[in-house]
Design a protein around this motif. Structure first.
Motif, mmCIF file in Angstrom:
data_model
loop_
_atom_site.group_PDB
_atom_site.id
_atom_site.type_symbol
_atom_site.label_atom_id
_atom_site.label_comp_id
_atom_site.label_asym_id
_atom_site.label_seq_id
_atom_site.Cartn_x
_atom_site.Cartn_y
_atom_site.Cartn_z
ATOM 1 N N SER A 688 -8.139 18.208 -6.202
ATOM 2 C CA SER A 688 -8.756 18.891 -7.344
ATOM 3 C C SER A 688 -9.918 19.744 -6.849
ATOM 4 O O SER A 688 -10.721 19.313 -6.030
ATOM 5 N N GLY A 689 -9.974 20.970 -7.327
ATOM 6 C CA GLY A 689 -11.009 21.888 -6.875
ATOM 7 C C GLY A 689 -10.582 22.721 -5.680
ATOM 8 O O GLY A 689 -11.391 23.467 -5.128
ATOM 9 N N GLY A 690 -9.313 22.571 -5.274
ATOM 10 C CA GLY A 690 -8.791 23.379 -4.174
ATOM 11 C C GLY A 690 -9.196 22.914 -2.790
ATOM 12 O O GLY A 690 -9.014 23.637 -1.804
ATOM 13 N N ILE A 691 -9.718 21.683 -2.662
ATOM 14 C CA ILE A 691 -10.134 21.176 -1.348
ATOM 15 C C ILE A 691 -8.896 20.814 -0.535
ATOM 16 O O ILE A 691 -8.008 20.107 -1.000
ATOM 17 N N ARG A 692 -8.865 21.322 0.715
ATOM 18 C CA ARG A 692 -7.747 21.034 1.614
ATOM 19 C C ARG A 692 -8.163 19.926 2.593
ATOM 20 O O ARG A 692 -9.035 20.150 3.425
ATOM 21 N N PRO A 693 -7.554 18.772 2.499
ATOM 22 C CA PRO A 693 -7.945 17.683 3.396
ATOM 23 C C PRO A 693 -7.379 17.893 4.797
ATOM 24 O O PRO A 693 -6.443 18.682 5.002
ATOM 25 N N ASP A 694 -7.946 17.189 5.745
ATOM 26 C CA ASP A 694 -7.393 17.174 7.096
ATOM 27 C C ASP A 694 -5.952 16.665 7.036
ATOM 28 O O ASP A 694 -5.652 15.678 6.345
ATOM 29 N N THR A 695 -5.067 17.337 7.741
ATOM 30 C CA THR A 695 -3.639 17.014 7.638
ATOM 31 C C THR A 695 -3.341 15.589 8.070
ATOM 32 O O THR A 695 -2.607 14.855 7.394
ATOM 33 N N SER A 696 -3.883 15.178 9.226
ATOM 34 C CA SER A 696 -3.608 13.826 9.714
ATOM 35 C C SER A 696 -4.125 12.781 8.734
ATOM 36 O O SER A 696 -3.449 11.776 8.466
ATOM 37 N N GLU A 713 6.372 10.108 -6.672
ATOM 38 C CA GLU A 713 5.956 10.984 -7.762
ATOM 39 C C GLU A 713 4.470 10.814 -8.068
ATOM 40 O O GLU A 713 3.738 11.796 -8.240
ATOM 41 N N LEU A 714 4.022 9.550 -8.115
ATOM 42 C CA LEU A 714 2.617 9.294 -8.407
ATOM 43 C C LEU A 714 1.723 9.726 -7.243
ATOM 44 O O LEU A 714 0.619 10.235 -7.459
ATOM 45 N N ILE A 715 2.208 9.535 -6.016
ATOM 46 C CA ILE A 715 1.423 9.968 -4.856
ATOM 47 C C ILE A 715 1.172 11.474 -4.922
ATOM 48 O O ILE A 715 0.045 11.951 -4.781
ATOM 49 N N GLY A 716 2.258 12.239 -5.153
ATOM 50 C CA GLY A 716 2.120 13.688 -5.208
ATOM 51 C C GLY A 716 1.199 14.142 -6.325
ATOM 52 O O GLY A 716 0.308 14.983 -6.120
ATOM 53 N N ALA A 717 1.389 13.591 -7.520
ATOM 54 C CA ALA A 717 0.556 13.991 -8.654
ATOM 55 C C ALA A 717 -0.884 13.525 -8.463
ATOM 56 O O ALA A 717 -1.842 14.234 -8.810
ATOM 57 N N GLY A 718 -1.060 12.332 -7.897
ATOM 58 C CA GLY A 718 -2.386 11.778 -7.734
ATOM 59 C C GLY A 718 -3.240 12.558 -6.746
ATOM 60 O O GLY A 718 -4.454 12.706 -6.941
ATOM 61 N N ILE A 719 -2.627 13.076 -5.692
ATOM 62 C CA ILE A 719 -3.386 13.848 -4.705
ATOM 63 C C ILE A 719 -4.015 15.071 -5.362
ATOM 64 O O ILE A 719 -5.189 15.389 -5.151
ATOM 65 N N THR A 720 -3.256 15.742 -6.175
ATOM 66 C CA THR A 720 -3.755 16.995 -6.768
ATOM 67 C C THR A 720 -4.806 16.767 -7.852
ATOM 68 O O THR A 720 -5.483 17.712 -8.262
ATOM 69 N N THR A 721 -4.941 15.520 -8.325
ATOM 70 C CA THR A 721 -5.950 15.225 -9.356
ATOM 71 C C THR A 721 -7.169 14.502 -8.785
ATOM 72 O O THR A 721 -8.096 14.168 -9.532
ATOM 73 N N PHE A 722 -7.174 14.270 -7.472
ATOM 74 C CA PHE A 722 -8.273 13.520 -6.862
ATOM 75 C C PHE A 722 -9.493 14.414 -6.685
ATOM 76 O O PHE A 722 -9.441 15.429 -6.003
ATOM 77 N N GLU A 723 -10.579 14.033 -7.309
ATOM 78 C CA GLU A 723 -11.839 14.779 -7.192
ATOM 79 C C GLU A 723 -12.677 14.139 -6.095
ATOM 80 O O GLU A 723 -13.308 13.097 -6.299
ATOM 81 N N TYR A 724 -12.655 14.768 -4.915
ATOM 82 C CA TYR A 724 -13.334 14.184 -3.753
ATOM 83 C C TYR A 724 -14.688 14.829 -3.570
ATOM 84 O O TYR A 724 -14.798 16.052 -3.435
ATOM 85 N N ALA A 725 -15.711 13.997 -3.568
ATOM 86 C CA ALA A 725 -17.063 14.478 -3.298
ATOM 87 C C ALA A 725 -17.765 13.436 -2.456
ATOM 88 O O ALA A 725 -17.620 12.228 -2.694
ATOM 89 N N ILE A 726 -18.489 13.882 -1.452
ATOM 90 C CA ILE A 726 -19.240 12.965 -0.593
ATOM 91 C C ILE A 726 -20.588 12.695 -1.256
ATOM 92 O O ILE A 726 -21.347 13.622 -1.535
ATOM 93 N N HIS A 727 -20.855 11.432 -1.517
ATOM 94 C CA HIS A 727 -22.074 11.068 -2.250
ATOM 95 C C HIS A 727 -23.202 10.790 -1.274
ATOM 96 O O HIS A 727 -23.002 10.312 -0.184
#
Length: 727
Positions: A688-696, A713-727
């Motif tokens: 979410s937010g267009g962040i590209r994670p490290d491939t590995s 199906e859930l893995i694919g959908a869940g990745i695109t909805t994950f809001e990752y922020a370093i706190h």
């Protein structure tokens, strides 16, 4: 004889969980042998003879030879002092009553410095054993005197002060036998059995099903009797009294003989039986009053004391009592006769003894002696019996004799009070006959002591710990009893991201999930601790949270070396890399190849029905597959990876099953043998937010989620909805 300098203890580390050494807690000690590095055991005159004289059971240590006398062979052939200290400490623990069969000693890269470990479940006990083992060895080396008894007693004292009591301990041991994990929640006997939402709690023999109301009822003996009587359970007639004079009045009303006891005491303290005289009854009131909030006078019922243990509505153990008497010889005083009686190995002041020492100064004993007009200095005539104690000695097993009717009333009483675990004190003339007309229930005890059933003075010990474990965790739960899904990740490459993404996917799958990572602690994707939680304390906080239905735990090589893992086994173990040896020189990790011994710990703890997730782009990581008890899923950045190709061709389902996560061009593929399923492209699998994670890291997270049975199906959908922020 030359005197040798002391072996120096450089540092000690208690590893509380699985580590590079073993699956169980150990104390790791770094030793500097100094000049003794040049003097193995066969070069010091008289050393071996002194050691075996003080510790003759060293003959039972098989050591690496694998046969009785193995360690003695090593001593005679010449072995180094670190190894000798290991066996001395293990034997001291054995003599103190805590079997400690595991130990290892290894030299590090610096000459004369050794790492010695020995197994012990309690840190304080381990440190006391180390202290005395060190002293004993140096005394043996330098031919100096050493008193063994104080050493053993010091370790015993530490065990009694710090280790679980016998009731709690037998339940924990039973759960361990069923591979149900446990966490000690305080320095006493409060223990969590199982992890997270699958946990149960015990405190001695009370469980989390033991309600405060039921416990309160059981503590009020007078109310308990009235409640049982109203339901048709036979109980002795009795009444609360407020003074010694009233005690005598009530005794006259209900008819002597009577029993006088505290209304809410325990362990038979303050209880006096078979009283008929006014002076005796008033003296018994004074004895009972300090032991409880009120005093009861009740009709004395002739018969034998019995204790029936009810667990989950079933009688699982039963013991009966005996009076305690001594017999005169015409020469010895009563005090002398009691001193002989107290030498009985079944008697002692500590938890390990089923019977207490007899104390002639105790109030109840003094009252019995007064009734017989005797004092401790009285010389007892030959053949004369002196009654010392009438109650509190229920330690003769009689389960096989219990009549079904007696068992029925015991179970009924537990249900009436509302206890899932109860000790039923009963007076019966004959336990093998129906209850009515020949017995009554005296008390219902919440959290009953179990030692009398574990170590009866005669008869068969009963597996009461297992009965309680099976009550708390029914057998139909199988190998998952007490467990929640745990995924644990070790390495250095984006592991916090992997942990948090996997936690998010588990949360989406419907499990209330806790994550302990270097970026903080998260519950249901909410940050509850902003500081790093990639350590023992962070993992334990997650596992003790009763709301957590699944856990994702990030750990580090340093945490494994300095604390051990916070869990005994995991469903999924992930190793991303073996980097970081440069920062571990203080643990004598000086080259990349030494990391395997550390990182394999994560794979060693994978359950047989679990999965090891390994990075096939790093051969040294992929090689850990041979150590996994469960399935293995490999992930790699190329479909041409030779290790991955061989793995996919492996159809041995128990070991590997041929599953892999890989890249074909820009497509992320889930493969099972030759079958492939495209999860999506790298361009599509962005956060979410267009962040590209490290491939590995993304491949590792996908493989871990797949290992946890999260659908593609859930893995694919869940990745695109994950809001990752370093706190």
């Amino acid at each position: 004889m030359a005197k040798y300098n002391n072996i120096e203890l450089l540092r000690t580390t208690f590893l509380r969980g699985p580590s590079v050494w073993t699956y169980r807690p150990v104390l790791e000690v770094w030793l500097d042998l100094g000049e003794l590095e040049d003097f193995p055991s066969n070069t010091i005159d008289g050393l071996n003879e002194r050691l075996t004289a003080w510790l003759p059971d060293l003959i039972e240590h098989t050591c690496g030879i694998g046969e009785r006398g193995g360690f003695i062979q090593r001593l005679e052939g010449g072995t180094w002092m670190g190894h000798v200290m290991e066996h001395v400490i293990i034997e001291l623990l054995n003599l103190a009553g805590m079997p400690a069969e595991f130990g290892q000693t290894r030299e590090i890269s610096k000459r004369g410095i050794y790492r010695m470990v020995f197994r012990c479940p309690e840190e304080t006990v381990a440190r006391v054993a180390l202290k005395w083992g060190h002293q004993l060895l140096m005394a043996a080396i330098n031919d100096e005197p050493f008193e063994l008894k104080p050493a053993i007693q010091a370790i015993k004292t530490a065990i009694n002060e710090r280790y679980l009591g016998p009731s709690t301990g037998c339940i924990v041991d039973a759960c361990t036998a069923r591979r149900i994990p446990h966490i000690r929640l305080n320095s006493g006997n409060l223990v969590q059995l199982g992890y997270g939402a699958a946990q149960r709690r015990i405190w001695t023999a009370e469980s989390d099903e033991t309600s405060a109301i039921a416990q309160g009822i059981a503590q009020d003996k007078d109310f308990t009797k009235r409640l049982l009587s109203a339901c048709g359970v036979p109980v002795p007639e009795g009444q609360i009294v407020a003074s010694a004079d009233e005690a005598w009045q009530v005794a006259q009303k209900i008819g002597c003989p009577v029993t006088v006891k505290p209304s809410d005491g325990n362990h038979a303290r303050g209880v006096t039986l078979d009283l008929s005289e006014e002076a005796e009854i008033k003296a018994a009131f004074a004895l009972a009053q300090p032991e409880g909030s009120q005093v009861i006078v009740e009709k004395f019922i002739d018969g034998v004391e019995h204790r029936l243990l009810v667990v989950g509505g079933q009688v699982v153990a039963a013991t009966k009592g005996e009076t305690v008497s001594v017999y005169g010889d015409g020469q010895a005083t009563l005090q002398q006769l009691v001193e002989v009686l107290n030498q009985d190995p079944r008697r002692g002041p500590e938890h390990e003894y089923p019977l207490d020492w007899i104390n002639l100064e105790a109030g109840a004993v003094k009252l019995e002696l007064n009734r017989q007009q005797l004092t401790p200095d009285s010389v007892i005539a030959k053949g004369q019996a002196v009654l010392l104690q009438r109650n509190g000695n229920m330690a003769i097993d009689c389960l096989d004799d219990v009549h079904p009717d007696v068992a029925y009333y015991a179970s009924l009483a537990a249900q009436i009070v509302g206890l899932d675990i109860a000790g039923m004190d009963m007076i019966l003339k004959d336990v093998s006959k129906p209850m009515l007309g020949q017995g009554a229930i005296l008390e219902v005890n919440a959290g009953p002591g179990l030692l009398m059933h574990l170590k009866p003075t005669s008869g068969t010990p009963r597996p009461v710990g297992m009965a309680i474990a099976d009550h708390l965790f029914p057998r139909d739960a199988g190998s998952d009893a007490g467990r929640i899904p745990i995924a644990s990740i070790v390495g250095t490459r984006d592991n916090a991201f992997i942990a948090r993404l996997v936690g998010w996917l588990l949360q989406l799958s419907g499990k209330h999930t806790g994550v302990a990572s270097s970026e903080g602690m998260f519950i249901a994707n909410n940050l509850i601790q902003p500081s790093s939680a990639s350590n023992w304390a962070g993992a334990e906080r997650i596992l003790t949270n009763s709301l957590v239905q699944a856990a994702v735990i990030q750990t580090t090589a340093r945490s494994i070396l300095e604390e051990g893992l916070a869990y005994d086994r995991c469903l999924v173990g992930v190793v991303t890399d073996m980097d970081g040896f440069e920062s571990l020189a203080d643990h004598d990790v000086l080259e990349p190849g030494q990391m395997r011994r550390v990182m394999r710990t994560q794979i060693d703890v994978v359950l047989s029905n679990g999965v090891g997730v390994l990075n096939a782009d790093l051969p040294e990581v992929a090689d850990l597959a041979e150590l996994c008890d469960g399935e293995v899923i490999l992930y790699a950045s190329s479909a041409d990876n030779e290790t991955l190709t061989a793995h996919r061709a492996n159809t041995e389902a128990r070991r590997a099953g041929g599953r892999a996560v890989l890249l074909k061009g820009t497509q992320v593929v889930l493969a099972t043998g030759a079958q492939e399923r495209v999860l999506g492209t790298l361009d599509a699998l962005v956060l979410s937010g267009g962040i590209r994670p490290d491939t590995s890291a993304l491949l590792a997270a996908i493989a871990t989620a797949w290992a946890l049975d999260i659908t593609p199906e859930l893995i694919g959908a869940g990745i695109t909805t994950f809001e990752y922020a370093i706190h």
